[in-house]
Design a protein around this motif. Structure first.
Motif, PDB file in Angstrom:
ATOM      1  N   ASP A   1      -6.233  -0.436  -8.457  1.00 12.07           N
ATOM      2  CA  ASP A   1      -6.627   0.885  -9.215  1.00 12.07           C
ATOM      3  C   ASP A   1      -6.031   2.104  -8.761  1.00 12.07           C
ATOM      4  O   ASP A   1      -5.826   3.024  -9.807  1.00 12.07           O
ATOM      5  CB  ASP A   1      -8.187   1.065  -9.281  1.00 12.07           C
ATOM      6  CG  ASP A   1      -8.849  -0.171  -9.763  1.00 12.07           C
ATOM      7  OD1 ASP A   1      -8.293  -0.666 -10.413  1.00 12.07           O
ATOM      8  OD2 ASP A   1     -10.179  -0.309  -9.652  1.00 12.07           O
ATOM      9  N   HIS A   2      -5.532   2.180  -7.641  1.00 11.59           N
ATOM     10  CA  HIS A   2      -4.899   3.484  -6.966  1.00 11.59           C
ATOM     11  C   HIS A   2      -3.357   3.229  -7.200  1.00 11.59           C
ATOM     12  O   HIS A   2      -2.990   4.153  -6.182  1.00 11.59           O
ATOM     13  CB  HIS A   2      -5.501   3.968  -6.007  1.00 11.59           C
ATOM     14  CG  HIS A   2      -5.377   3.530  -4.582  1.00 11.59           C
ATOM     15  ND1 HIS A   2      -6.320   2.872  -3.985  1.00 11.59           N
ATOM     16  CD2 HIS A   2      -4.313   3.455  -3.807  1.00 11.59           C
ATOM     17  CE1 HIS A   2      -5.899   2.476  -2.870  1.00 11.59           C
ATOM     18  NE2 HIS A   2      -4.400   2.741  -2.598  1.00 11.59           N
ATOM     19  N   GLY A   3      -2.861   2.359  -7.881  1.00  8.69           N
ATOM     20  CA  GLY A   3      -1.570   2.360  -7.865  1.00  8.69           C
ATOM     21  C   GLY A   3      -0.805   1.527  -6.674  1.00  8.69           C
ATOM     22  O   GLY A   3       0.453   1.302  -6.948  1.00  8.69           O
ATOM     23  N   ASP A   4      -1.414   0.526  -6.112  1.00  9.53           N
ATOM     24  CA  ASP A   4      -0.578  -0.349  -5.071  1.00  9.53           C
ATOM     25  C   ASP A   4      -0.334  -1.350  -5.910  1.00  9.53           C
ATOM     26  O   ASP A   4      -0.915  -1.512  -7.175  1.00  9.53           O
ATOM     27  CB  ASP A   4      -1.622  -0.662  -3.982  1.00  9.53           C
ATOM     28  CG  ASP A   4      -2.043   0.418  -2.954  1.00  9.53           C
ATOM     29  OD1 ASP A   4      -1.413   1.475  -2.915  1.00  9.53           O
ATOM     30  OD2 ASP A   4      -2.931   0.129  -2.162  1.00  9.53           O
ATOM     31  N   HIS A   5       0.342  -2.434  -5.424  1.00 10.77           N
ATOM     32  CA  HIS A   5       1.125  -3.723  -6.105  1.00 10.77           C
ATOM     33  C   HIS A   5       0.762  -4.803  -5.231  1.00 10.77           C
ATOM     34  O   HIS A   5       0.840  -4.683  -4.223  1.00 10.77           O
ATOM     35  CB  HIS A   5       2.319  -3.469  -6.653  1.00 10.77           C
ATOM     36  CG  HIS A   5       3.311  -3.201  -5.889  1.00 10.77           C
ATOM     37  ND1 HIS A   5       3.807  -4.568  -5.391  1.00 10.77           N
ATOM     38  CD2 HIS A   5       4.173  -2.279  -5.319  1.00 10.77           C
ATOM     39  CE1 HIS A   5       4.775  -4.103  -4.514  1.00 10.77           C
ATOM     40  NE2 HIS A   5       5.046  -2.705  -4.392  1.00 10.77           N
ATOM     41  N   ARG A   6       0.614  -6.024  -5.888  1.00 10.96           N
ATOM     42  CA  ARG A   6       0.363  -7.233  -5.193  1.00 10.96           C
ATOM     43  C   ARG A   6       1.817  -7.737  -4.584  1.00 10.96           C
ATOM     44  O   ARG A   6       2.830  -7.254  -5.032  1.00 10.96           O
ATOM     45  CB  ARG A   6       0.028  -8.319  -6.184  1.00 10.96           C
ATOM     46  CG  ARG A   6      -1.320  -8.084  -6.749  1.00 10.96           C
ATOM     47  CD  ARG A   6      -1.763  -9.490  -7.613  1.00 10.96           C
ATOM     48  NE  ARG A   6      -2.913  -9.078  -8.224  1.00 10.96           N
ATOM     49  CZ  ARG A   6      -4.236  -9.786  -7.706  1.00 10.96           C
ATOM     50  NH1 ARG A   6      -4.197 -10.518  -6.595  1.00 10.96           N
ATOM     51  NH2 ARG A   6      -5.272  -9.306  -8.654  1.00 10.96           N
ATOM     52  N   GLY A   7       1.667  -8.303  -3.431  1.00 14.01           N
ATOM     53  CA  GLY A   7       2.921  -8.848  -2.700  1.00 14.01           C
ATOM     54  C   GLY A   7       3.399  -7.854  -1.758  1.00 14.01           C
ATOM     55  O   GLY A   7       2.835  -6.851  -1.730  1.00 14.01           O
TER      56      GLY A   7
ATOM     57  N   HIS B   1       0.988  -1.113  -0.057  1.00 12.39           N
ATOM     58  CA  HIS B   1      -0.043   0.087  -0.020  1.00 12.39           C
ATOM     59  C   HIS B   1       0.773   1.177  -0.181  1.00 12.39           C
ATOM     60  O   HIS B   1       1.586   1.568   1.025  1.00 12.39           O
ATOM     61  CB  HIS B   1      -0.986  -0.067   1.289  1.00 12.39           C
ATOM     62  CG  HIS B   1      -1.788   1.068   1.433  1.00 12.39           C
ATOM     63  ND1 HIS B   1      -2.877   1.304   0.495  1.00 12.39           N
ATOM     64  CD2 HIS B   1      -1.774   2.302   2.055  1.00 12.39           C
ATOM     65  CE1 HIS B   1      -3.424   2.375   0.821  1.00 12.39           C
ATOM     66  NE2 HIS B   1      -2.966   2.926   1.971  1.00 12.39           N
ATOM     67  N   LYS B   2       0.751   2.131  -1.244  1.00 12.20           N
ATOM     68  CA  LYS B   2       1.475   3.215  -1.198  1.00 12.20           C
ATOM     69  C   LYS B   2       2.972   2.999  -1.257  1.00 12.20           C
ATOM     70  O   LYS B   2       3.669   4.148  -0.895  1.00 12.20           O
ATOM     71  CB  LYS B   2       1.177   4.341  -0.201  1.00 12.20           C
ATOM     72  CG  LYS B   2      -0.364   4.752  -0.397  1.00 12.20           C
ATOM     73  CD  LYS B   2      -0.795   5.857   0.539  1.00 12.20           C
ATOM     74  CE  LYS B   2      -2.189   6.182   0.445  1.00 12.20           C
ATOM     75  NZ  LYS B   2      -2.712   7.253   1.237  1.00 12.20           N
ATOM     76  N   GLY B   3       3.483   2.033  -1.498  1.00 11.80           N
ATOM     77  CA  GLY B   3       4.898   1.871  -1.424  1.00 11.80           C
ATOM     78  C   GLY B   3       5.487   1.643  -0.143  1.00 11.80           C
ATOM     79  O   GLY B   3       6.801   1.568   0.032  1.00 11.80           O
ATOM     80  N   LYS B   4       4.809   1.534   0.925  1.00 10.84           N
ATOM     81  CA  LYS B   4       5.213   1.687   2.169  1.00 10.84           C
ATOM     82  C   LYS B   4       4.922   0.647   3.219  1.00 10.84           C
ATOM     83  O   LYS B   4       5.505   0.269   4.188  1.00 10.84           O
ATOM     84  CB  LYS B   4       5.063   3.220   2.749  1.00 10.84           C
ATOM     85  CG  LYS B   4       5.330   4.309   2.015  1.00 10.84           C
ATOM     86  CD  LYS B   4       4.927   5.674   2.794  1.00 10.84           C
ATOM     87  CE  LYS B   4       5.416   6.890   1.699  1.00 10.84           C
ATOM     88  NZ  LYS B   4       4.819   8.171   2.598  1.00 10.84           N
ATOM     89  N   LYS B   5       3.530   0.198   3.267  1.00  8.54           N
ATOM     90  CA  LYS B   5       3.163  -0.641   4.178  1.00  8.54           C
ATOM     91  C   LYS B   5       2.508  -1.879   3.471  1.00  8.54           C
ATOM     92  O   LYS B   5       1.620  -1.809   2.544  1.00  8.54           O
ATOM     93  CB  LYS B   5       2.127  -0.071   4.854  1.00  8.54           C
ATOM     94  CG  LYS B   5       1.496  -0.727   6.183  1.00  8.54           C
ATOM     95  CD  LYS B   5       0.572   0.117   6.898  1.00  8.54           C
ATOM     96  CE  LYS B   5       0.024  -0.611   8.177  1.00  8.54           C
ATOM     97  NZ  LYS B   5      -0.822   0.099   9.072  1.00  8.54           N
TER      98      LYS B   5
END
Length: 61
Positions: free
Chosen positions: A52-58, A34-38
Motif C-alpha cells: 500500500d505504501h509503494g513497496d513491491h514483492r520480490g 522496501h523503499k527500493g533499497k532493502k
C-alpha cells in the motif's frame, strides 16, 4: 558422449526455476523490496501494508 551431454543439459535445467515470490524463505513469509533499497522477509499478513505504501514483492535489484 551424447549421453553425457544430455545428462549435463538435464542437470543444468534441474536447478532453474522461474523466479518465485517466495525465495527459499520459511513457509508463510515472502520477500518485499522496501523503499527500493532493502529486501525484507515478511509474514504474508504484513505484505498488504507494505504494498500500500509503494513497496513491491520480490527482492530489491
Amino acid at each position: 558422449m551424447k549421453c553425457l551431454l544430455a545428462l549435463l543439459f538435464v542437470l543444468s535445467l534441474s536447478g532453474c526455476e522461474l523466479l518465485p515470490v517466495q525465495l527459499g524463505g520459511p513457509a508463510g513469509k515472502e520477500l518485499v523490496c522496501h523503499k527500493g533499497k532493502k529486501t525484507l522477509e515478511l509474514p504474508r499478513d504484513a505484505i498488504g501494508a507494505h504494498l500500500d505504501h509503494g513497496d513491491h514483492r520480490g527482492p530489491c535489484r
